[in-house]
Structure formats: structure tokens, C-alpha cells
Motif scaffolding. Sequence first.
Motif, mmCIF file in Angstrom:
data_model
loop_
_atom_site.group_PDB
_atom_site.id
_atom_site.type_symbol
_atom_site.label_atom_id
_atom_site.label_comp_id
_atom_site.label_asym_id
_atom_site.label_seq_id
_atom_site.Cartn_x
_atom_site.Cartn_y
_atom_site.Cartn_z
ATOM 1 N N ALA A 1 -12.996 27.556 37.599
ATOM 2 C CA ALA A 1 -13.685 26.272 37.754
ATOM 3 C C ALA A 1 -15.196 26.446 37.798
ATOM 4 O O ALA A 1 -15.949 25.621 37.308
ATOM 5 N N ARG A 2 -15.665 27.542 38.388
ATOM 6 C CA ARG A 2 -17.115 27.744 38.519
ATOM 7 C C ARG A 2 -17.733 28.261 37.230
ATOM 8 O O ARG A 2 -18.822 27.866 36.849
ATOM 9 N N ASP A 3 -17.041 29.162 36.545
ATOM 10 C CA ASP A 3 -17.652 29.885 35.433
ATOM 11 C C ASP A 3 -17.349 29.321 34.045
ATOM 12 O O ASP A 3 -18.008 29.677 33.077
ATOM 13 N N ALA A 4 -16.330 28.446 33.927
ATOM 14 C CA ALA A 4 -15.851 28.046 32.605
ATOM 15 C C ALA A 4 -16.912 27.346 31.768
ATOM 16 O O ALA A 4 -17.090 27.649 30.590
ATOM 17 N N THR A 5 -17.646 26.411 32.351
ATOM 18 C CA THR A 5 -18.600 25.617 31.559
ATOM 19 C C THR A 5 -19.683 26.488 30.934
ATOM 20 O O THR A 5 -19.956 26.394 29.732
ATOM 21 N N VAL A 6 -20.305 27.347 31.717
ATOM 22 C CA VAL A 6 -21.363 28.216 31.205
ATOM 23 C C VAL A 6 -20.792 29.196 30.177
ATOM 24 O O VAL A 6 -21.387 29.429 29.116
ATOM 25 N N ALA A 7 -19.628 29.768 30.487
ATOM 26 C CA ALA A 7 -19.023 30.740 29.570
ATOM 27 C C ALA A 7 -18.704 30.101 28.226
ATOM 28 O O ALA A 7 -18.976 30.679 27.166
ATOM 29 N N PHE A 8 -18.129 28.912 28.260
ATOM 30 C CA PHE A 8 -17.799 28.231 27.006
ATOM 31 C C PHE A 8 -19.069 27.857 26.233
ATOM 32 O O PHE A 8 -19.108 27.947 25.004
ATOM 33 N N ALA A 9 -20.116 27.416 26.931
ATOM 34 C CA ALA A 9 -21.372 27.061 26.267
ATOM 35 C C ALA A 9 -21.991 28.280 25.581
ATOM 36 O O ALA A 9 -22.436 28.199 24.425
ATOM 37 N N ILE A 10 -22.010 29.411 26.259
ATOM 38 C CA ILE A 10 -22.553 30.634 25.673
ATOM 39 C C ILE A 10 -21.708 31.071 24.483
ATOM 40 O O ILE A 10 -22.236 31.474 23.431
ATOM 41 N N ALA A 11 -20.378 30.969 24.635
ATOM 42 C CA ALA A 11 -19.482 31.372 23.545
ATOM 43 C C ALA A 11 -19.667 30.482 22.319
ATOM 44 O O ALA A 11 -19.654 30.965 21.179
ATOM 45 N N VAL A 12 -19.840 29.171 22.534
ATOM 46 C CA VAL A 12 -20.082 28.260 21.408
ATOM 47 C C VAL A 12 -21.385 28.614 20.698
ATOM 48 O O VAL A 12 -21.448 28.649 19.459
ATOM 49 N N MET A 13 -22.427 28.886 21.463
ATOM 50 C CA MET A 13 -23.712 29.278 20.878
ATOM 51 C C MET A 13 -23.559 30.530 20.020
ATOM 52 O O MET A 13 -24.060 30.599 18.890
ATOM 53 N N LEU A 14 -22.827 31.516 20.534
ATOM 54 C CA LEU A 14 -22.594 32.751 19.787
ATOM 55 C C LEU A 14 -21.750 32.494 18.546
ATOM 56 O O LEU A 14 -22.047 32.998 17.456
ATOM 57 N N LEU A 15 -20.717 31.680 18.691
ATOM 58 C CA LEU A 15 -19.825 31.379 17.568
ATOM 59 C C LEU A 15 -20.560 30.652 16.447
ATOM 60 O O LEU A 15 -20.396 30.988 15.263
ATOM 61 N N VAL A 16 -21.366 29.661 16.796
ATOM 62 C CA VAL A 16 -22.140 28.921 15.789
ATOM 63 C C VAL A 16 -23.096 29.860 15.054
ATOM 64 O O VAL A 16 -23.224 29.806 13.826
ATOM 65 N N SER A 17 -23.744 30.759 15.790
ATOM 66 C CA SER A 17 -24.678 31.708 15.181
ATOM 67 C C SER A 17 -23.958 32.645 14.207
ATOM 68 O O SER A 17 -24.450 32.922 13.102
ATOM 69 N N ILE A 18 -22.789 33.140 14.607
ATOM 70 C CA ILE A 18 -22.010 34.022 13.725
ATOM 71 C C ILE A 18 -21.605 33.288 12.455
ATOM 72 O O ILE A 18 -21.690 33.833 11.346
ATOM 73 N N CYS A 19 -21.184 32.048 12.603
ATOM 74 C CA CYS A 19 -20.746 31.266 11.438
ATOM 75 C C CYS A 19 -21.872 31.076 10.430
ATOM 76 O O CYS A 19 -21.679 31.253 9.222
ATOM 77 N N TYR A 20 -23.057 30.714 10.900
ATOM 78 C CA TYR A 20 -24.151 30.464 9.973
ATOM 79 C C TYR A 20 -24.705 31.741 9.362
ATOM 80 O O TYR A 20 -25.190 31.730 8.238
ATOM 81 N N SER A 21 -24.609 32.835 10.073
ATOM 82 C CA SER A 21 -25.097 34.095 9.507
ATOM 83 C C SER A 21 -24.111 34.693 8.517
ATOM 84 O O SER A 21 -24.490 35.506 7.667
ATOM 85 N N SER A 22 -22.843 34.273 8.596
ATOM 86 C CA SER A 22 -21.819 34.827 7.706
ATOM 87 C C SER A 22 -21.305 33.829 6.680
ATOM 88 O O SER A 22 -20.388 34.133 5.912
ATOM 89 N N GLY A 23 -21.855 32.619 6.664
ATOM 90 C CA GLY A 23 -21.455 31.624 5.678
ATOM 91 C C GLY A 23 -20.137 30.944 5.980
ATOM 92 O O GLY A 23 -19.526 30.347 5.096
ATOM 93 N N LEU A 24 -19.681 31.002 7.240
ATOM 94 C CA LEU A 24 -18.435 30.343 7.616
ATOM 95 C C LEU A 24 -18.725 28.936 8.142
ATOM 96 O O LEU A 24 -19.873 28.552 8.331
ATOM 97 N N SER A 25 -17.664 28.173 8.386
ATOM 98 C CA SER A 25 -17.814 26.791 8.843
ATOM 99 C C SER A 25 -17.792 26.733 10.363
ATOM 100 O O SER A 25 -16.756 26.999 10.992
ATOM 101 N N SER A 26 -18.912 26.365 10.959
ATOM 102 C CA SER A 26 -18.957 26.228 12.416
ATOM 103 C C SER A 26 -18.115 25.044 12.876
ATOM 104 O O SER A 26 -17.637 25.024 14.016
ATOM 105 N N VAL A 27 -17.921 24.056 11.997
ATOM 106 C CA VAL A 27 -17.087 22.902 12.342
ATOM 107 C C VAL A 27 -15.653 23.360 12.606
ATOM 108 O O VAL A 27 -15.064 23.077 13.654
ATOM 109 N N ALA A 28 -15.082 24.080 11.646
ATOM 110 C CA ALA A 28 -13.708 24.558 11.795
ATOM 111 C C ALA A 28 -13.596 25.552 12.952
ATOM 112 O O ALA A 28 -12.630 25.518 13.732
ATOM 113 N N ALA A 29 -14.574 26.451 13.084
ATOM 114 C CA ALA A 29 -14.508 27.500 14.107
ATOM 115 C C ALA A 29 -14.555 26.918 15.522
ATOM 116 O O ALA A 29 -13.756 27.301 16.387
ATOM 117 N N THR A 30 -15.485 25.995 15.766
ATOM 118 C CA THR A 30 -15.603 25.445 17.124
ATOM 119 C C THR A 30 -14.437 24.522 17.464
ATOM 120 O O THR A 30 -13.997 24.469 18.616
#
Length: 396
Positions: A219-248
Motif C-alpha cells: 500500500a505504501r510503495d505501489a504508487t511510486v513503484a508503478f510510476a517509476i516503472a511506467v516512466m522506464l517502460l515508456v522510455s524503453i518503448c520510444y528508444s526501441s521503436g515499440l508502442s508505449s500504448v500497448a506496453a503500458t
Amino acid sequence: MPDLLTVLTNLSWPIAIALAWLAGEFGQRLTGLPRISFYGLVGFALASSQLGALPPADAGPVLALADVSFGLILFELGYRINARWFLTNPWLLASALVESLGTFVAVYFTANAFGTSTLTSLMLASLAMSSSPATVIRIVNEMRSSGQVTERVLHLSAVNCLLAVFAFNVILGFWIFHTANDIGAAAIDTLVRLLLSLTLGAIFGVVVPALLRQLGNLARDATVAFAIAVMLLVSICYSSGLSSVAATLAFGLMARHRRVAFSQAQRNFGALGELLTVLLFVYAASTLDWRKVAAGASLALAVVGVRMLAKTIGVTAFARLSGITWRKGALTGLALTPVSVFVILLLEHARQRGVDVLDELRAMAAVTMLLEVFGPIIIQRALLWARESKGSQHAS
């Protein structure tokens, strides 16, 4: 010491966000209309092509923040989707496919009737298939809405997004090469990238919850962890030409099924999400040029009309089969009207890849501006008429 112009330029985005937030708060209290409609109006008014208070859109930090904001929204949308519902109620999935295809066909022939070229008509049709999850999630959360119409709008908008991303990228590939021989290769390449994006998001959806369990105190850590993970996932998608829409979307969907609780207080990712949402809607509207909006206004009105009709008919046709009344089916289709932010980010990233199609898609600029303001109002009214919001008892 920096000169005044440099200082004002550096402060342009913070000031714009502050003005948009104030406009949203006062506008909502005075009129009862959604805050995000006012965010869009402020962004459009302050754009470089209007008042010139904001710098021209580019691939800088503001676009990156808008991408992260959109990723957080898509994660939340994915988290609220129950994939098993499509299996237990296949007519729901059928309605999504039919209304999306119906929208594509209707917009394509409407654009052709206005004398638009085949490629431009196809691009307009692919973009018109989508419904903006940013607007849908924001209005649903703002109204604390729940019920059959709300849940169907969330599920159908997710399907719309995936279909629109696939169609848009296939047609964009065709746009680049202009030969029929390449459309098959473009379709296969797009499908592979979409599957890879979904797989990457699903991996995040397994790894992040597992990490949180190891840390304890979800309950304490989920929001920050998910926000950081989304930021990382979006960055990976754009650097590799994948779809951040589908990934997130896949990330949120998998996190839900890994049973990591997302408490009521964490909707919109708290204060961080609220701030990024303001920035997202201001940024989206600030990319629009009033000259393009004016030039495409007549076709835009026709596209908005046929798109709304196609989606409403497509969902209503399956209402009884999928377990709801005709009225709720029609309201669900009407609530799929928003399109703005999703389209803007797709077009902006196409431009960053060197394919600037917005000059050809003047009508889409006008559609986007119309639905940036009126899309939130339409879904708000649809949810009120369906009596699924906290304020529905006060609706006329």
C-alpha cells in the motif's frame, strides 16, 4: 544576469500550467463542465501559433513528460480492465470491433466525399477509430463514476486504442513508401512490434508486483513503484521503436491480474498524476495551429458527426446481445467520443520520426480541437444520463 525575454521563456510552461489549473478549477465551479476542457482551451490560446506564449512543440522535456503522463493514464486504464470479461461476454468484444471498423469505413468515405486524397482519408480514418483514454479516465475519476456504461467505455476505449495504433502504423508505413507491395510488410512489422510491446508490458506487470512483494508494504510503495516503472517502460518503448500504448496497457492489465491493490486514493497517481494531467492536456492543445483548425473545420464537423454516429450505432447494435439496454448501449457509444490527446501524441511522434503528416491532416487538427473541448463534456453528460456518477441524481 539573464535578460527578461530569457526569463519569461524559461517560465512559459510553469506559468501555462498554473493558468490552466486555475482556469480548470474556477471554470468547473462556475459552469460544472470538466476541468480538462478548460486545460485544452488555455493550451490552445497560449500556443506559439496563437498568442505565442509557449515555445513551438519539439522533442524536448515537455513531450517526454506528456508521454509519461499518458503512460500513467494507460497503465490505470489497463489496471481497470478485466480481460476475462471479453471471454465471458464475446459480444462486448464484437461491439468494439464493429464500431471501430464502422468508424474507419464511415470516416474514410466521408473524407473522400470532401475530395481528400486516398492516403489522407485512410490516415484520418485510422485516427478516428480511437477514443482518448486520457479523457475517459480523467472524467470517470473526476465524477467517481461506476456502472455498466462506465466499465464498457473503459474496456472499449482500450480496444479502440490498440486497433488505432495498428491501423495508424500500417498506413503510416504505406504513406512513407507509397507502394502497395510494402503494405503487407508494414502490416507484419506493425503486428510484430505490437506483440513485442504487449510482451514487454506483461513482463513489467510480472516483475514489478513481485519486487513490491519482496519489499513488503504494498500500500505504501505501489504508487511510486508503478510510476517509476511506467516512466522506464515508456522510455524503453520510444528508444526501441515499440508502442508505449500497448506496453503500458499490458503492464496495467498484468498488474491487476497479479492482484496488487491500487487503493481509491491512488487514482490518477495522486498529486503527481494531477499535475502531469494538466501538462498533458495543455501540451496537446498547444500543438494545434488555428490556421489548420480553420482550414479543416468543415470536414472536421462532418468527421465528428459520422464518427459519433458510427460508434453509437456500432455499440447499440450489440447492446441486447451483450447484456444491457438499448439506451445504455447508445450512451456507451456516445461516451466514446473523446479522441484528442491520443491523436496528438501519435501525430507528434510521427513528426519526430521525420513524417510530418499534420499539414495533410488539417481536418484532424480541427477534429482534435473540437473534441479537446467538447469530448469531455459529451462523456460527462453520457455518464450523468446513465446515472452512474455521484452527481447523477442532480442531472436533468
